[in-house]
Scaffold this active site. Structure first.
Site, PDB file in Angstrom:
ATOM      1  CG  HIS A 199      27.112  78.059  63.691  1.00 40.82           C
ATOM      2  ND1 HIS A 199      27.905  79.140  63.775  1.00 40.82           N
ATOM      3  CD2 HIS A 199      26.281  78.378  62.786  1.00 40.82           C
ATOM      4  CE1 HIS A 199      27.604  80.033  62.654  1.00 40.82           C
ATOM      5  NE2 HIS A 199      26.545  79.723  62.266  1.00 40.82           N
ATOM      6  CE1 TYR A 245      25.442  85.110  57.480  1.00 43.40           C
ATOM      7  CE2 TYR A 245      25.021  82.966  56.624  1.00 43.40           C
ATOM      8  CZ  TYR A 245      26.258  83.986  56.927  1.00 43.40           C
ATOM      9  OH  TYR A 245      27.537  83.813  56.979  1.00 43.40           O
ATOM     10  CE  LYS A 281      27.525  86.170  54.134  1.00 40.34           C
ATOM     11  NZ  LYS A 281      29.086  86.879  54.220  1.00 40.34           N
ATOM     12  CB  SER A 328      27.435  80.631  54.255  1.00 42.39           C
ATOM     13  OG  SER A 328      26.547  79.681  55.056  1.00 42.39           O
ATOM     14  CB  SER A 329      27.278  75.426  53.019  1.00 38.95           C
ATOM     15  OG  SER A 329      26.993  75.405  54.426  1.00 38.95           O
ATOM     16  CB  CYS A 330      23.007  78.520  54.355  1.00 38.58           C
ATOM     17  SG  CYS A 330      23.387  80.441  54.294  1.00 38.58           S
TER      18      CYS A 330
END
Length: 325
Positions: A181, A138, A142, A109-111
């Site tokens: 989202h 989260y 990841k 994920s980009s997070c």
């Protein structure tokens, strides 16, 4: 014949990847596709995952399974998000290795990138700053998935790869009123406002944050593109300690602009106002996708067309649910 296990095949991304693999099957590619539902195998159960991997012994594993949600869900259930995602990654990656799997693709994920990272976000920005607090648990899970893949590559010489998608949307998305989202949440909110004849729709935050959105079918195509890359090409475009690749379209849009686009798609013409008391999250998240672009892949589905397709899918699902009641 290649045996490919798709973990999370009922999720939005996993289902899109499975559809594309099935299309390859239909075109004559020699593939055996393996799936398991959550009721058939709980990926947080180490013994169950081990038994499955030892029995099936796939050639390739695509890890698209994850517990996901928006700002509200991440902020409300942080323990669930870090625990379940860590367990899924540890079990699937280690047990795949133990069963002799040489090729694995993990979806992140980009997070994973820091809150204040320079934009657009490059792969090298990983672990260079503080994470966004609202989804830190989260994100940490990841990041652990990326490092698991890198560590097994370094120690054991396997070929485990990671792709970091931007915000995804499309058919199969989660439209839950609290745990979804931003894009599916907006689709549902404007749809219900139109249905109920409301004069106003209130969106969270100031509307100023900018986000990048990628259609799930583009993500599925990009994932298989990265998976199929010859190892020397993949390694030449990554670094030993940062072997993940960003996936996105390279363009972003403000939440206010997104809300207006969704409203237009749905046909809602009332007022759109912002609740600035609600969190904005990170002010901008745009992926640097130059590595993937240089290797020959670009997103094909425009945002307006993608939102229309997603809304059509949502309407079809809503009508099906109403007819079944």
């Amino acid at each position: 014949m290649r045996k490919i296990y798709v973990a999370g095949h009922r999720g939005m991304v996993g289902a899109a990847i499975l559809r594309q693999l099935q299309a390859r099957q239909s075109a004559g590619e020699a593939l055996m596709l393996i799936t398991r539902t959550h009721s058939e195998m709980d990926l947080t159960d180490q013994a169950a995952v081990r038994a499955f991997m030892q029995s099936e012994r796939p050639d390739v594993v695509i890890l698209a399974a994850a517990k996901v949600g928006g700002i509200h869900a991440n902020d409300t259930y942080p323990a669930d998000f870090i625990y379940e995602n860590l367990m899924i990654e540890c079990n699937v990656i280690h047990q795949a290795f133990d069963a002799g799997v040489q090729h694995l693709l993990q979806l992140g994920s980009s997070c994973v990138y820091p809150r204040a990272v320079p934009q657009p976000m490059r792969e090298e920005a990983l672990l260079t700053g503080v994470l966004e607090p609202t989804n830190e648990p989260y994100a940490i899970a990841k990041i652990a998935g990326i490092k698991l893949c890198e560590s097994y590559n370094r120690q054991h010489g396997v070929d485990y790869r990671s792709v970091m998608p931007t915000n995804l949307y499309g058919p199969g998305d989660n439209f839950h009123p609290e745990n979804s989202h931003v894009l599916p949440a907006l689709i549902r909110r404007f749809h219900e406002a139109l249905r109920d004849g409301l004069d106003e729709v209130v969106i969270w935050g100031t509307g100023k944050p900018r986000r990048e959105f990628l259609h799930v079918d583009d993500m599925a195509e990009a994932s298989l593109f990265v998976l199929d890359l010859p190892r020397d090409i993949y390694m030449a475009n990554t670094q030993p300690m940062q072997s993940h690749i960003n996936v996105g379209c390279g363009k972003d849009i403000s939440i206010a602009e997104l809300a207006a686009l969704v409203a237009e798609t749905v046909g809602y013409s009332g007022r759109i106002t912002q609740d600035a008391s609600k969190p904005d999250g990170t002010m901008r998240k745009l992926m640097d996708v130059s590595r993937l672009t240089d290797m020959g892949w670009r997103a094909q589905i425009g945002l307006a067309d993608g939102i229309k397709e997603t809304y059509d899918w949502f309407l079809a699902q809503t009508n099906t649910e109403l007819r079944s009641k």
